[in-house]
Motif scaffolding. Sequence first.
Motif, PDB file in Angstrom:
ATOM      1  N   TYR A 200       0.832  -1.199   0.000  1.00 44.61           N
ATOM      2  CA  TYR A 200       0.000   0.000   0.000  1.00 44.61           C
ATOM      3  C   TYR A 200       0.869   1.252   0.000  1.00 44.61           C
ATOM      4  N   PHE A 201       1.873   1.281   0.872  1.00 48.80           N
ATOM      5  CA  PHE A 201       2.721   2.470   0.985  1.00 48.80           C
ATOM      6  C   PHE A 201       3.677   2.595  -0.192  1.00 48.80           C
ATOM      7  N   ALA A 202       4.149   1.464  -0.704  1.00 49.28           N
ATOM      8  CA  ALA A 202       5.004   1.511  -1.893  1.00 49.28           C
ATOM      9  C   ALA A 202       4.240   2.135  -3.058  1.00 49.28           C
ATOM     10  N   ASP A 203       2.984   1.698  -3.247  1.00 50.96           N
ATOM     11  CA  ASP A 203       2.153   2.257  -4.318  1.00 50.96           C
ATOM     12  C   ASP A 203       1.880   3.742  -4.068  1.00 50.96           C
ATOM     13  N   LYS A 204       1.629   4.092  -2.829  1.00 54.92           N
ATOM     14  CA  LYS A 204       1.341   5.484  -2.468  1.00 54.92           C
ATOM     15  C   LYS A 204       2.516   6.396  -2.813  1.00 54.92           C
ATOM     16  N   LEU A 205       3.743   5.884  -2.618  1.00 51.76           N
ATOM     17  CA  LEU A 205       4.944   6.680  -2.864  1.00 51.76           C
ATOM     18  C   LEU A 205       5.487   6.507  -4.276  1.00 51.76           C
ATOM     19  N   GLY A 206       4.853   5.626  -5.070  1.00 48.76           N
ATOM     20  CA  GLY A 206       5.316   5.393  -6.428  1.00 48.76           C
ATOM     21  C   GLY A 206       6.625   4.641  -6.502  1.00 48.76           C
ATOM     22  N   LEU A 207       6.824   3.718  -5.565  1.00 45.98           N
ATOM     23  CA  LEU A 207       8.063   2.951  -5.490  1.00 45.98           C
ATOM     24  C   LEU A 207       7.741   1.460  -5.510  1.00 45.98           C
ATOM     25  N   THR A 208       8.748   0.642  -5.791  1.00 43.72           N
ATOM     26  CA  THR A 208       8.567  -0.792  -5.594  1.00 43.72           C
ATOM     27  C   THR A 208       8.738  -1.104  -4.111  1.00 43.72           C
ATOM     28  N   ALA A 209       8.124  -2.181  -3.669  1.00 41.44           N
ATOM     29  CA  ALA A 209       8.205  -2.552  -2.252  1.00 41.44           C
ATOM     30  C   ALA A 209       9.643  -2.834  -1.839  1.00 41.44           C
ATOM     31  N   ASN A 210      10.408  -3.473  -2.721  1.00 43.95           N
ATOM     32  CA  ASN A 210      11.800  -3.796  -2.393  1.00 43.95           C
ATOM     33  C   ASN A 210      12.651  -2.543  -2.228  1.00 43.95           C
ATOM     34  N   TYR A 211      12.470  -1.600  -3.142  1.00 46.10           N
ATOM     35  CA  TYR A 211      13.240  -0.360  -3.091  1.00 46.10           C
ATOM     36  C   TYR A 211      12.911   0.422  -1.823  1.00 46.10           C
ATOM     37  N   LEU A 212      11.618   0.562  -1.517  1.00 43.61           N
ATOM     38  CA  LEU A 212      11.204   1.230  -0.289  1.00 43.61           C
ATOM     39  C   LEU A 212      11.800   0.522   0.921  1.00 43.61           C
ATOM     40  N   GLY A 213      11.768  -0.803   0.904  1.00 40.25           N
ATOM     41  CA  GLY A 213      12.273  -1.580   2.027  1.00 40.25           C
ATOM     42  C   GLY A 213      13.757  -1.356   2.271  1.00 40.25           C
ATOM     43  N   ASP A 214      14.549  -1.291   1.210  1.00 42.55           N
ATOM     44  CA  ASP A 214      15.984  -1.089   1.374  1.00 42.55           C
ATOM     45  C   ASP A 214      16.292   0.300   1.924  1.00 42.55           C
ATOM     46  N   ILE A 215      15.550   1.304   1.484  1.00 36.88           N
ATOM     47  CA  ILE A 215      15.759   2.656   2.009  1.00 36.88           C
ATOM     48  C   ILE A 215      15.352   2.726   3.480  1.00 36.88           C
ATOM     49  N   MET A 216      14.207   2.135   3.821  1.00 38.63           N
ATOM     50  CA  MET A 216      13.756   2.149   5.210  1.00 38.63           C
ATOM     51  C   MET A 216      14.750   1.435   6.118  1.00 38.63           C
ATOM     52  N   ARG A 217      15.257   0.303   5.663  1.00 38.15           N
ATOM     53  CA  ARG A 217      16.205  -0.448   6.489  1.00 38.15           C
ATOM     54  C   ARG A 217      17.510   0.325   6.656  1.00 38.15           C
ATOM     55  N   GLN A 221      17.124   1.161  10.251  1.00 34.29           N
ATOM     56  CA  GLN A 221      17.610  -0.150  10.727  1.00 34.29           C
ATOM     57  C   GLN A 221      16.461  -1.124  10.971  1.00 34.29           C
ATOM     58  N   LYS A 222      15.309  -0.844  10.363  1.00 34.56           N
ATOM     59  CA  LYS A 222      14.158  -1.729  10.461  1.00 34.56           C
ATOM     60  C   LYS A 222      13.520  -1.872   9.089  1.00 34.56           C
ATOM     61  N   SER A 223      12.874  -2.999   8.852  1.00 30.16           N
ATOM     62  CA  SER A 223      12.179  -3.198   7.584  1.00 30.16           C
ATOM     63  C   SER A 223      10.939  -2.308   7.529  1.00 30.16           C
ATOM     64  N   THR A 224      10.368  -2.194   6.344  1.00 35.31           N
ATOM     65  CA  THR A 224       9.124  -1.418   6.208  1.00 35.31           C
ATOM     66  C   THR A 224       8.032  -2.013   7.092  1.00 35.31           C
ATOM     67  N   LEU A 225       7.922  -3.338   7.094  1.00 38.35           N
ATOM     68  CA  LEU A 225       6.886  -3.992   7.897  1.00 38.35           C
ATOM     69  C   LEU A 225       7.107  -3.742   9.382  1.00 38.35           C
ATOM     70  N   GLU A 226       8.357  -3.771   9.811  1.00 39.64           N
ATOM     71  CA  GLU A 226       8.644  -3.499  11.228  1.00 39.64           C
ATOM     72  C   GLU A 226       8.256  -2.073  11.591  1.00 39.64           C
ATOM     73  N   ASN A 227       8.492  -1.132  10.670  1.00 34.30           N
ATOM     74  CA  ASN A 227       8.078   0.254  10.911  1.00 34.30           C
ATOM     75  C   ASN A 227       6.563   0.362  11.004  1.00 34.30           C
ATOM     76  N   ILE A 228       5.863  -0.365  10.138  1.00 39.28           N
ATOM     77  CA  ILE A 228       4.394  -0.364  10.186  1.00 39.28           C
ATOM     78  C   ILE A 228       3.904  -0.928  11.517  1.00 39.28           C
ATOM     79  N   HIS A 229       4.453  -2.076  11.913  1.00 40.12           N
ATOM     80  CA  HIS A 229       4.037  -2.702  13.171  1.00 40.12           C
ATOM     81  C   HIS A 229       4.306  -1.784  14.362  1.00 40.12           C
ATOM     82  N   GLU A 230       5.429  -1.106  14.337  1.00 41.59           N
ATOM     83  CA  GLU A 230       5.773  -0.188  15.421  1.00 41.59           C
ATOM     84  C   GLU A 230       4.744   0.935  15.528  1.00 41.59           C
ATOM     85  N   PHE A 231       4.321   1.448  14.380  1.00 42.85           N
ATOM     86  CA  PHE A 231       3.335   2.530  14.382  1.00 42.85           C
ATOM     87  C   PHE A 231       1.964   2.019  14.840  1.00 42.85           C
TER      88      PHE A 231
END
Length: 286
Positions: A200-217, A221-231
């Motif tokens: 959902y967030f990758a599409d919202k930002l116009g990015l691929t999920a993998n690319y977003l995940g690598d930047i977030m990590r 220092q956490k995956s995109t999913l870990e950031n979502i769970h934390e929020f």
Amino acid sequence: MITFNDFTSYNQYIGLAKPLDNDIDVGYYDAPNMLLKSEAIAVDFYRISIKVGYKDKFDPNSKPVNAVFFNSPEMPVGWDVDPTYTGMYLQLSKKAIEENRYLFKSYLDYGQHEALYLTDEEVQEISAVFHLMMKYYKAEKQNFNVLLSYVNVLVSLVEEFYKRQFSTDPKQYSRIVSDFQQSLIDYYKQPVSQLPNVQYFADKLGLTANYLGDIMRHFTQKSTLENIHEFVIKKAKELLVEDKKLNTTQVAYELGFEYPNYFSKFFKKQVNLTPKEYRLQAISKN
């Protein structure tokens, strides 16, 4: 738009050597003898292209660069370049990717967003790996596993160089992190029917999920999913403490959980307390 389904037809179109294999193709560019201008085309395979001294005429203000470019299936690409660049290319069939997905991770998705710009030292490292790849490529299937090993080395270098690029221009990438975090906040400003997910967030930002995940990590220092769970946990704690009229089932639905029992298990796994225990503890402290 023309789509090339195999290495042979694409190489013939652009002016590259005939491939020795249908699943993997390695070679060097010879720009003066290649097609220097083309309307948008697409390929039905993957390409990693290293170009040294590359200047794109589409941008008259651009300077020659050393860069890694990625092409994924069906991604349109056109070009108009000077015949002064050198470099190397690696082409991989869908079959080669699927059978060896562990080698390639997410980096083949990057071509949809940005090139990887190389320092002179990085060009030398990649060139050394390509020299070895060519050696085993010319030996054809006799040393296919060795060739794949060097492909793995190349991709590992790309990973490290991307981390360096992320750090070199943190403002560009930290904006993606900020946009993601704001999108999380905005997600819960309206009634929700499901939990937020990475795509959902990758599409919202116009990015691929993998690319977003690598930047977030890289930056958190956490995956995109870990950031979502934390929020989600942060929101859950706020609702449990600040809106005592809501029972835990209602809190679960407010957050987008389909099943309240899953919310309770999720919360306890993250906090080491059930939602009810957390609420009672918070009330007793106040």
